[in-house]
Design a protein around this motif. Structure first.
Motif, short mmCIF file in Angstrom:
data_model
loop_
_atom_site.label_atom_id
_atom_site.label_comp_id
_atom_site.label_asym_id
_atom_site.label_seq_id
_atom_site.Cartn_x
_atom_site.Cartn_y
_atom_site.Cartn_z
N UNK A 36 -12.31 0.56 -9.53
CA UNK A 36 -13.34 0.23 -8.56
C UNK A 36 -13.30 1.21 -7.40
N UNK A 37 -14.48 1.47 -6.85
CA UNK A 37 -14.62 2.39 -5.70
C UNK A 37 -15.48 1.72 -4.63
N UNK A 38 -15.83 2.49 -3.60
CA UNK A 38 -16.61 1.96 -2.46
C UNK A 38 -15.92 0.73 -1.88
N UNK A 39 -14.66 0.89 -1.55
CA UNK A 39 -13.81 -0.23 -1.15
C UNK A 39 -14.08 -0.68 0.28
N UNK A 40 -13.92 -1.98 0.51
CA UNK A 40 -13.93 -2.54 1.87
C UNK A 40 -12.79 -3.55 1.96
N UNK A 55 -10.75 -6.57 4.11
CA UNK A 55 -11.05 -7.64 5.05
C UNK A 55 -9.77 -8.18 5.68
N UNK A 56 -8.99 -8.95 4.93
CA UNK A 56 -7.80 -9.59 5.50
C UNK A 56 -6.64 -8.63 5.68
N UNK A 57 -6.71 -7.47 5.05
CA UNK A 57 -5.68 -6.43 5.23
C UNK A 57 -6.38 -5.12 5.55
N UNK A 58 -5.71 -4.21 6.24
CA UNK A 58 -6.34 -2.92 6.56
C UNK A 58 -6.41 -1.99 5.36
N UNK A 59 -5.79 -2.37 4.24
CA UNK A 59 -5.79 -1.51 3.06
C UNK A 59 -4.38 -1.37 2.50
N UNK A 60 -4.25 -0.52 1.49
CA UNK A 60 -2.96 -0.23 0.89
C UNK A 60 -2.63 1.24 1.07
N UNK A 61 -1.37 1.57 0.93
CA UNK A 61 -0.96 2.96 0.88
C UNK A 61 -1.21 3.49 -0.52
N UNK A 62 -1.54 4.76 -0.64
CA UNK A 62 -1.77 5.35 -1.95
C UNK A 62 -0.53 5.17 -2.82
N UNK A 63 -0.73 4.62 -4.01
CA UNK A 63 0.36 4.33 -4.92
C UNK A 63 0.93 2.93 -4.78
N UNK A 64 0.58 2.24 -3.68
CA UNK A 64 1.09 0.90 -3.46
C UNK A 64 0.38 -0.09 -4.39
N UNK A 65 1.10 -1.11 -4.85
CA UNK A 65 0.52 -2.13 -5.71
C UNK A 65 0.67 -3.50 -5.08
N UNK A 108 -3.24 -4.86 -8.43
CA UNK A 108 -4.11 -3.85 -7.84
C UNK A 108 -3.27 -2.68 -7.37
N UNK A 109 -3.67 -1.48 -7.75
CA UNK A 109 -2.95 -0.26 -7.38
C UNK A 109 -3.93 0.70 -6.71
N UNK A 110 -3.62 1.15 -5.51
CA UNK A 110 -4.49 2.11 -4.83
C UNK A 110 -4.20 3.51 -5.34
N UNK A 111 -5.21 4.12 -6.00
CA UNK A 111 -5.03 5.46 -6.57
C UNK A 111 -5.34 6.55 -5.54
N UNK A 112 -6.36 6.32 -4.72
CA UNK A 112 -6.60 7.18 -3.57
C UNK A 112 -7.30 6.33 -2.51
N UNK A 113 -7.74 6.93 -1.42
CA UNK A 113 -8.23 6.13 -0.30
C UNK A 113 -9.44 5.28 -0.66
#
Length: 367
Positions: free
Chosen positions: A287-291, A293-303, A321-326
């Motif tokens: 998935x892309x075009x991320x937003x 809400x309850x968290x500011x996001x993940x670090x790249x590579x974080x699950x 969920x794994x953040x592949x890039x921003x």
């Protein structure tokens, strides 16, 4: 001074009760209806009766505001709606994807144009009749969204795109109630819309016939192509890419001796791939075009372990969920999910029903 709030009035029971509740809480309430769509064809206009885009709904909203003795305005956003919602809807189908026009309407019409109008009028908030909870979490230092008490009516899925600035100026008074309670309250308040049916389908599609709608708007003939099975064999001709979606069974016009489903779509080759039910299963998605809400996001590579909704009516599935890039996440389900559909939203929740964030499905990870 009373805080001022603009209520988005659709002419239905939910937005009408929203206006009453806020007035009773001491807010200075203004009702505004957006006129978003009106077809040139009178017959098509007649088939829209009851939907939030219909003229009778505008009149219902006006009468409710008169009965509550609050100001009423109607704003014309037809040009913007056509470009930002309807055009997007058509182009997504032409790309072989399945759009969600309600999310597009929320993003562009309600929480952009209408929120700006509310702030221009000196209001502190825009309120809508969505079933969802919203508050400021001191521990997180963020506004959060939580599923509504009435899980069957919960609309947190279609609101995942709200930013912190938008949430700061938004109220959802109905999140703590069940729909049956809202109808009873509407009756007690003397609202004439208390038994008005809910709008079920896409508001600008007459008779829920999106295929005819796309045909009428298309500037070029919709190109036919071939059905293939998963082994590359031609099964017959299809009517055009916009007429199909992943997981579809009805309307294929194929007699194969087994229940057949759309398992993939290739718009570049004008191919629709057909398979059995088990071939519609997916083990994950991108998935892309991320937003967030309850968290500011993940670090790249974080699950992170999350609860995942891949469509509005779906039950949440467990997964990682794994953040592949921003702006790209990979989701892996604990158990395969059926008919992951590019173009639809995927929304992530924590175990406490808070919306962590969401994005737009771009790819499926097949079993």
């Amino acid at each position: 001074m009373k805080e001022k709030v603009v209520v988005a009035m659709s002419g239905g029971v939910d937005s009408s009760v929203t206006a009453v509740l806020l007035k009773n809480q001491g807010y200075e309430v203004i009702g505004i209806t957006m006129r978003l769509y009106s077809p040139d064809d009178p017959l098509e206009e007649a088939n829209l009766v009851g939907g939030c885009c219909s003229l009778d709904s505008v009149n219902d909203a006006r009468r409710v505001c008169e009965s509550l003795d609050i100001p009423f305005f109607a704003v014309n956003y037809k040009v913007e709606f056509d470009k930002l919602v309807i055009e997007y809807f058509q182009k997504e189908y032409e790309r072989g994807r399945t759009p969600n026009p309600c999310i597009a309407c929320n993003v562009h019409m309600k929480y952009d144009l209408l929120l700006k109008k509310a702030l221009d009028l000196g209001a502190q908030y825009l309120a809508t009749g969505h079933y969802v909870k919203r508050w400021y979490d001191d521990t997180r230092g963020r506004f959060v969204l939580e599923k509504a008490v009435d899980e069957k009516k919960d609309q947190s899925y279609v609101l995942y795109n709200l930013t912190q600035e938008q949430l700061k100026h938004t109220l959802f008074p109905l999140g703590g109630y069940r729909k049956t309670e809202i109808r009873e309250m509407a009756k007690d308040f003397g609202l004439r819309v208390h038994n008005k049916p809910d709008s079920q389908e896409i508001c600008f599609i007459p008779n829920d016939d999106y295929k005819s709608f796309i045909e009428k708007r298309s500037t070029t003939p919709i190109k036919q192509g071939h059905f293939y099975d998963t082994k590359g064999n031609i099964l017959g001709k299809h009517k055009g890419i916009p007429y199909y979606t992943i997981g579809q069974r009805k309307g294929l016009g194929l007699a194969l001796g087994y229940p057949a489903y759309v398992v993939d779509i290739d718009p570049k080759k004008h191919i629709v791939i057909i398979g059995r039910n088990e071939e519609v299963l997916d083990k994950g998605l991108y998935a892309e075009e991320l937003n967030w809400v309850a968290i500011p996001g993940l670090l790249v590579g974080e699950s992170l372990s999350v609860h995942i909704k891949i469509r509005s009516a779906a039950k949440p599935a467990l997964g990682t969920m794994i953040l592949e890039n921003h702006d790209r996440v990979k989701i892996l389900f604990d158990q395969p999910e059926r008919a992951v559909t590019p173009g639809q939203a995927v929304v992530f929740y924590d175990a406490n029903n808070l919306v962590l964030g969401g994005g737009v499905i771009t790819e499926r990870i097949r079993v």
